[in-house]
Design an enzyme around this catalytic site. Sequence first.
Site, short mmCIF file in Angstrom:
data_model
loop_
_atom_site.label_atom_id
_atom_site.label_comp_id
_atom_site.label_asym_id
_atom_site.label_seq_id
_atom_site.Cartn_x
_atom_site.Cartn_y
_atom_site.Cartn_z
N HIS A 103 -2.13 -2.79 -1.83
CA HIS A 103 -1.97 -2.92 -3.57
C HIS A 103 -0.66 -2.64 -3.82
O HIS A 103 0.08 -3.19 -4.61
CB HIS A 103 -3.17 -2.51 -3.99
N HIS A 123 -8.69 4.00 -1.20
CA HIS A 123 -7.49 4.78 -0.56
C HIS A 123 -7.69 6.19 -1.09
O HIS A 123 -8.10 6.67 -2.34
CB HIS A 123 -6.12 4.12 -1.31
N ARG A 182 -10.18 5.12 5.16
CA ARG A 182 -10.52 4.77 3.86
C ARG A 182 -11.73 5.88 3.13
O ARG A 182 -12.51 6.08 3.92
CB ARG A 182 -11.05 3.48 3.38
#
Length: 382
Positions: A150, A203, A114
């Site tokens: 997501h 991300h 990340r």
Amino acid sequence: MEPLYMHGLRLAEVLQQTLGAWENSLLFMSWIGDPKASFFIYFPLSYFLNKKIGISVLWITALTEWLNLTFKWLTPSFSHSPLNPPAPFPAIQAQPPGRMNHRSGFHRLLFGERPFWWIHESGLYSEQQLPKLKQFFCSCETGPGSPSGHAMITGASWWVMMTSLSAFIYNHTRSSLAKNTPVVLYIVMLLAIGISRIFILAHFPHQVLAGIVTGAVLGYLLGKHVPENIKLIHCVATSIGLLLCSVCLYWGLHFLGVDVSWTISLATKWCAKPEWIRPETAPFSSLSRDAGTVLGLGLGLSSPMYASTQGWKMTWKLKTLCIVLSVLIIEIMDQVPLSKYSSILFYVLFYLKNAFVPVLVIAIIPWLVHSIFVTQPSRKQQ
């Protein structure tokens, strides 16, 4: 693989510089794309508009989130020492690892990093060279980063709603242009969610793209295989199967020398504020939610309260009331803090909380509304 990540960070920096005035809107888009919203908002909304679609949304969301977790585990980083036995349900707190040069480029590219921790762990930037990037309260997720949950989970659940709405519009208008409106909205909204995830450093761009594509494919494939007339025994078996498969995968990877909890340490180490580390973003929290939701679906559909309301056609006012009550009660329930002193107790309570959500939506709320607005007036008239 560093150039790919460096270009991703550069894009995040550009987004934060150019879209800084839209910060609240982008944070809202990230909230809209939160997998939790598919369980707590999109499921009640779609269920009371169309039961079959609502059940499909819940079923596909649970399976997609479980697959997302599995994808993130299958090619994680190899541990320095495979001899330290992991807890079956790892806690959030962990010791900071060393630099990430022990991980292969293939693993680093596909699964995990990340931006908010990679920028520090990569060793490519000195303190003076660090890009000026800002973390947010929703940046510090503790699971691996690819594919984006997501984008993937929301993309799958929205696929069902998008295709159903598209078919509904076409049946009533016979217009191909109107039919494609939900498709365009689906694409635009997913891209906005993807941009928001890059903006908050959750991300890299390729992780978002992978999530969008995978989510759409899973929505298409799983949408064709939602079980008809779901029985309690089927949901119990599925819930147990999800738990057992994940625990076996976790331990199996460990004995192969793979540390699937490496991201928890990195997130804890590099999050700007310790209070931004949320236990519900840990991988086993996702597993507990998915398995609990599937069990709750079976309990709701097999409950006497659900059976007593079958054949009752709700008016639009009562449907709206059911949606509002469901979302409100779920939100209140979600605000109740769970024990953080024991990781196992936390996951058990998290499992039970999410198992209650489908029971509330499918059985309790319709039964209450039916009892108050249908049964009671009928008795008074008699």
